[in-house]
Design a protein around this motif. Structure first.
Motif, PDB file in Angstrom:
ATOM      1  N   LYS A 191      47.588  41.660  42.712  1.00  0.00           N
ATOM      2  CA  LYS A 191      47.830  40.632  43.800  1.00  0.00           C
ATOM      3  C   LYS A 191      46.608  40.260  44.927  1.00  0.00           C
ATOM      4  O   LYS A 191      45.227  41.049  44.726  1.00  0.00           O
ATOM      5  N   LEU A 192      46.415  38.989  45.346  1.00  0.00           N
ATOM      6  CA  LEU A 192      45.343  38.336  45.401  1.00  0.00           C
ATOM      7  C   LEU A 192      43.654  39.031  44.706  1.00  0.00           C
ATOM      8  O   LEU A 192      42.710  38.946  45.760  1.00  0.00           O
ATOM      9  N   TRP A 193      43.782  38.506  43.530  1.00  0.00           N
ATOM     10  CA  TRP A 193      42.714  39.168  42.886  1.00  0.00           C
ATOM     11  C   TRP A 193      41.054  37.699  42.942  1.00  0.00           C
ATOM     12  O   TRP A 193      40.202  38.354  43.321  1.00  0.00           O
ATOM     13  N   ASP A 226      35.989  44.664  47.427  1.00  0.00           N
ATOM     14  CA  ASP A 226      36.730  44.830  46.407  1.00  0.00           C
ATOM     15  C   ASP A 226      38.132  45.671  46.866  1.00  0.00           C
ATOM     16  O   ASP A 226      38.438  46.927  46.039  1.00  0.00           O
ATOM     17  N   LYS A 227      38.848  45.441  48.121  1.00  0.00           N
ATOM     18  CA  LYS A 227      39.767  45.696  48.529  1.00  0.00           C
ATOM     19  C   LYS A 227      40.905  46.321  48.326  1.00  0.00           C
ATOM     20  O   LYS A 227      41.909  46.747  48.164  1.00  0.00           O
ATOM     21  N   THR A 228      41.500  44.802  46.783  1.00  0.00           N
ATOM     22  CA  THR A 228      42.741  45.179  46.644  1.00  0.00           C
ATOM     23  C   THR A 228      42.790  46.106  45.590  1.00  0.00           C
ATOM     24  O   THR A 228      42.639  45.370  43.750  1.00  0.00           O
ATOM     25  N   GLU A 229      42.934  47.322  45.078  1.00  0.00           N
ATOM     26  CA  GLU A 229      43.789  47.747  44.087  1.00  0.00           C
ATOM     27  C   GLU A 229      44.569  47.705  43.019  1.00  0.00           C
ATOM     28  O   GLU A 229      43.960  47.625  41.516  1.00  0.00           O
ATOM     29  N   ASP A 230      45.277  46.611  43.453  1.00  0.00           N
ATOM     30  CA  ASP A 230      46.958  45.949  42.392  1.00  0.00           C
ATOM     31  C   ASP A 230      45.469  44.931  41.441  1.00  0.00           C
ATOM     32  O   ASP A 230      44.811  43.753  42.726  1.00  0.00           O
ATOM     33  N   ASN A 258      41.059  36.874  46.144  1.00  0.00           N
ATOM     34  CA  ASN A 258      40.531  37.217  47.968  1.00  0.00           C
ATOM     35  C   ASN A 258      39.202  37.983  47.777  1.00  0.00           C
ATOM     36  O   ASN A 258      38.500  38.500  48.883  1.00  0.00           O
ATOM     37  N   ASP A 259      39.021  38.883  46.774  1.00  0.00           N
ATOM     38  CA  ASP A 259      37.719  39.755  46.618  1.00  0.00           C
ATOM     39  C   ASP A 259      36.104  39.757  45.620  1.00  0.00           C
ATOM     40  O   ASP A 259      36.865  38.234  45.374  1.00  0.00           O
ATOM     41  N   THR A 312      39.714  38.160  55.833  1.00  0.00           N
ATOM     42  CA  THR A 312      41.355  38.317  55.190  1.00  0.00           C
ATOM     43  C   THR A 312      41.175  38.437  53.828  1.00  0.00           C
ATOM     44  O   THR A 312      41.966  38.221  52.408  1.00  0.00           O
TER      45      THR A 312
END
Length: 244
Positions: free
Chosen positions: A103-105, A96-100, A107-108, A211
């Motif tokens: 955004k890019l949900w 779970d690398k994207t905090e927002d 890819n987690d 990525t």
């Protein structure tokens, strides 16, 4: 002769304007429960042990993977207030690398729950003809809104998960909304009834270190080469039948 021609024209008009009906595929009968589960990610309710597992095993995106990298299965239940899920995911790395959350949900690591309230099928990318709920590890729930921007739908889906070693157990409660849902209004969820049909699919976005997500594994078979269609086209959904 003129009457026959008019009849032919009328028949052609009806054929050309008939509504295409979604096929009922991957049919699952869903068990009724009196009370909703206490969402704790532990399958503590006795009724879960009486419901069969369903596989999450259709690789929609990505190359081959082994059991330790991913394995998934799920159970379903319902009552008048909504749908309930027990999902067991074997995954050696949770990302779970994207905090927002907007955004890019995709890819987690996350669950994606597809719901078509009236099982009508059809396009839904920028409408509420159906929903594609991305349920993140932090509990945020994202889908695209009719204005073509991502929105949070945290009041539609509640989730709790626990992880032991490489096995994560999720419990989810989902309120079912129809195509008349409008953001920012007090639209009530649909009250579910026996024998109702709901379009449905479940999927898991799996990403270990890349990525972009490495695999996207779904619950229904999608024909053809492009299997990543659920977020656009509800025709590929399976069919739930609510039984009591």
């Amino acid at each position: 002769m003129k009457k026959g021609f008019s009849t032919l024209v009328a028949l052609l008009f009806l054929c050309c304007n008939s509504v295409k009906k979604k096929e009922d595929t991957s049919i699952l009968e869903v068990t009724y429960i009196e009370k909703p589960p206490n969402l704790d990610g532990k399958a503590s309710e006795s009724f879960w042990s009486l419901i069969d597992w369903n596989p999450l095993d259709q690789n929609w995106i990505g190359g081959p993977y082994d059991y330790d990298d991913f394995n998934g299965r799920y159970k379903l239940a319902w009552n008048e207030e909504g749908l309930y899920f027990l999902v067991e995911i074997t995954d050696d790395i949770l990302l779970d690398k994207t905090e927002d959350p907007l955004k890019l949900w995709w890819n987690d690591d996350c669950l994606e729950v597809f719901v078509d309230e009236d099982n009508s099928g059809g396009l839904h990318q920028y409408s509420h003809n159906a929903f594609a709920y991305h349920v993140a590890l932090d509990g945020n729930v994202v889908d695209l809104a009719p204005d073509k921007t991502p929105k949070l739908y945290n009041d539609h889906v509640t989730s709790v998960h626990t992880t032991t070693d490489n096995v994560t157990t999720w419990e989810l409660a989902i309120k079912v909304f129809d195509e008349n849902f409008v953001e920012g209004t007090n639209v009530e969820p649909v009250t579910l009834v026996p024998d109702k049909k709901i379009g449905f699919a479940l999927a898991y976005c799996d990403n270990d270190t890349s990525t972009e997500r490495e695999n996207f594994i779904g619950s229904v078979f999608v024909p053809g080469e492009d299997k990543n269609q659920g977020w656009i086209n509800a025709d590929i959904f399976g069919t739930l039948v609510l039984k009591k």
